[in-house]
Design a protein around this motif. Structure first.
Motif, PDB file in Angstrom:
ATOM      1  N   THR A   4       0.849  -1.188   0.000  1.00 35.41           N
ATOM      2  CA  THR A   4       0.000   0.000   0.000  1.00 35.41           C
ATOM      3  C   THR A   4       0.884   1.237   0.000  1.00 35.41           C
ATOM      4  O   THR A   4       2.105   1.154   0.226  1.00 35.41           O
ATOM      5  N   LYS A   5       0.271   2.379  -0.231  1.00 31.65           N
ATOM      6  CA  LYS A   5       1.009   3.634  -0.222  1.00 31.65           C
ATOM      7  C   LYS A   5       1.637   3.873   1.155  1.00 31.65           C
ATOM      8  O   LYS A   5       2.766   4.339   1.256  1.00 31.65           O
ATOM      9  N   GLU A  21       5.198  13.161  -4.058  1.00 34.58           N
ATOM     10  CA  GLU A  21       3.995  12.333  -4.147  1.00 34.58           C
ATOM     11  C   GLU A  21       4.002  11.444  -5.396  1.00 34.58           C
ATOM     12  O   GLU A  21       3.693  10.253  -5.325  1.00 34.58           O
ATOM     13  N   GLU A  22       4.382  12.002  -6.546  1.00 37.63           N
ATOM     14  CA  GLU A  22       4.387  11.205  -7.773  1.00 37.63           C
ATOM     15  C   GLU A  22       5.475  10.136  -7.752  1.00 37.63           C
ATOM     16  O   GLU A  22       5.330   9.072  -8.346  1.00 37.63           O
ATOM     17  N   GLU A  23       6.577  10.397  -7.030  1.00 40.98           N
ATOM     18  CA  GLU A  23       7.629   9.393  -6.902  1.00 40.98           C
ATOM     19  C   GLU A  23       7.156   8.224  -6.026  1.00 40.98           C
ATOM     20  O   GLU A  23       7.468   7.065  -6.322  1.00 40.98           O
ATOM     21  N   ILE A  24       6.405   8.537  -4.995  1.00 44.81           N
ATOM     22  CA  ILE A  24       5.874   7.488  -4.121  1.00 44.81           C
ATOM     23  C   ILE A  24       4.973   6.555  -4.920  1.00 44.81           C
ATOM     24  O   ILE A  24       5.062   5.330  -4.812  1.00 44.81           O
ATOM     25  N   GLU A  25       4.116   7.114  -5.763  1.00 45.15           N
ATOM     26  CA  GLU A  25       3.221   6.292  -6.588  1.00 45.15           C
ATOM     27  C   GLU A  25       4.022   5.433  -7.564  1.00 45.15           C
ATOM     28  O   GLU A  25       3.705   4.257  -7.780  1.00 45.15           O
ATOM     29  N   LYS A  26       5.055   6.027  -8.145  1.00 45.72           N
ATOM     30  CA  LYS A  26       5.906   5.288  -9.087  1.00 45.72           C
ATOM     31  C   LYS A  26       6.599   4.126  -8.379  1.00 45.72           C
ATOM     32  O   LYS A  26       6.635   2.996  -8.878  1.00 45.72           O
ATOM     33  N   GLN A  28       5.635   2.650  -5.666  1.00 41.82           N
ATOM     34  CA  GLN A  28       4.641   1.659  -5.261  1.00 41.82           C
ATOM     35  C   GLN A  28       4.410   0.658  -6.391  1.00 41.82           C
ATOM     36  O   GLN A  28       4.391  -0.550  -6.173  1.00 41.82           O
ATOM     37  N   VAL A  29       4.278   1.169  -7.611  1.00 39.14           N
ATOM     38  CA  VAL A  29       4.083   0.291  -8.772  1.00 39.14           C
ATOM     39  C   VAL A  29       5.317  -0.581  -8.990  1.00 39.14           C
ATOM     40  O   VAL A  29       5.218  -1.795  -9.186  1.00 39.14           O
TER      41      VAL A  29
END
Length: 96
Positions: A4-5, A21-26, A28-29
């Motif tokens: 999870t995030k 924030e966008e790095e965290i999403e990247k 995570q994937v």
């Protein structure tokens, strides 16, 4: 097992890293892709596979000992800018 995030943020905190924030999403994937690959490796049957201890069958890959000629102490000190007591004198660099 998907991360999870919040778990990615915890991993980043434990690693003492900060991300946008966008790095965290990247991440995570990407981390979830890595975990999926590991799950695939877990499915491989390794029941009758011997553990790998060496890449090749040779145990000792060292070359044979051979005596090589060396230059004399006098020749080694010839190009030294300064020498004393059969050693090269260098400027002090520790404890300045």
């Amino acid at each position: 097992m998907a991360l999870t995030k919040e778990e990615v943020l915890k991993i980043a905190k434990l690693s003492k890293l900060e991300f946008k924030e966008e790095e965290i999403e990247k991440f995570q994937v990407e981390l979830n892709d890595i975990l999926k690959y590991i799950d695939i490796l877990d499915e491989v049957d390794t029941q009758n596979i011997e553990p790998l201890t060496y890449v090749n069958h040779d145990v000792n890959n060292f070359r044979e000992k051979e005596k090589l000629d060396s230059i004399s102490l006098e020749k080694a000190l010839l190009n030294a800018p300064e020498s004393a007591e059969n050693a090269i004198v260098v400027p002090k660099v520790v404890g300045e």
